[in-house]
Design a protein around this motif. Sequence first.
Motif: not given
Length: 325
Positions: A57-58, A64-67, A69-73
């Motif tokens: 996620f850019y 972007q960091d894990e946190k 990116t997690k929401k996006v995943i």
Amino acid sequence: MFKGKARAYTNIALIKYWGKKNEELILPMNNSLSLTLDAFYTETEVIFSDSYMVDEFYLDGTLQDEKATKKVIQFLDLFRKEAGLSLKASVISQNFVPTAAGLASSASGLAALAGACNTALKLGLDDLSLSRFARRGSGSACRSIFGGFVEWEKGHDDLSSYAKPVPSDSFEDDLAMVFVLINDQKKEVSSRNGMRRTVETSNFYQGWLDSVEGDLYQLKQAIKTKDFQLLGETMERNGLKMHGTTLAAQPPFTYWSPDSLKAMDAVRQLRKKGIPCYFTMDAGPNVKVLVENSHLSEVQETFTKLFSKEQVITAHAGPGIAIIE
Ligand code: 2P0
């Protein structure tokens, strides 16, 4: 490879969404009603491909960091499930915000990603279904699928909770919303945590719930009859009540800063001088002033004098989601 790109505009609630009855599905406690705006938007491209090993996620050019990116995943997973595939994806998102003033919006961001996924995976979701999907990313995002006035029907399950346009005979074209950007050093309580704490602990929350239906009814009457005074008074009252609930939370909190109060007072002074304008605030210190185009210049002048030119941004009603590619 599957690719899609969409643009979505942010929205500001005139009747606020405040509190969830189901956190996983993001089902709200009450209906809300917003105005989509033209000044702030997000463009998001998504590419699903077997060449990716992980989801990336850019945002504005930065990985972007894990946190974040997690929401996006989790959001991508909803679409992968719908399409019946498991390809990893790259999400490239750009926020178009006039200044770096903490206005980056999850509403426009998640709505744009929903539109991009729908296109990429050729799901053919209609706007109501897209609104349901966007809701799962961030509640307010379900309203950014549509332009102008939009109501989010709280519903009672995943299928029945979505936003839809409110017929308005173009009333929104007469209106402007002036953003007064107030920088605050305080670490803010996220809206997600703020609404949870309020629902769980605030003695005032029931009062909020008991009155929001009435406010919503009046606001819809105001749109129907193009009654700006009723629109503004109802919006202002509803926003103040939402913020009132935070003061009785445990521990208590507020999104207001001294400059927020200064801006609210300026709105009241303008009204005393015969200039009809009304304010609302969200989960941060910025104040948004609703005014008719015929009085826009007086409002702009007042706030640029009181604050600075860079702190005052004017928006008008904006469109719904657009598929770019
Ligand atoms: C609103 N807010 O109606 C209200 C008023 C803030 C104050 O919707 O947890 O980012 O992702 O569903 O949508 C901001 O909350 O929260 C918001 P989640 P969201 O605009």
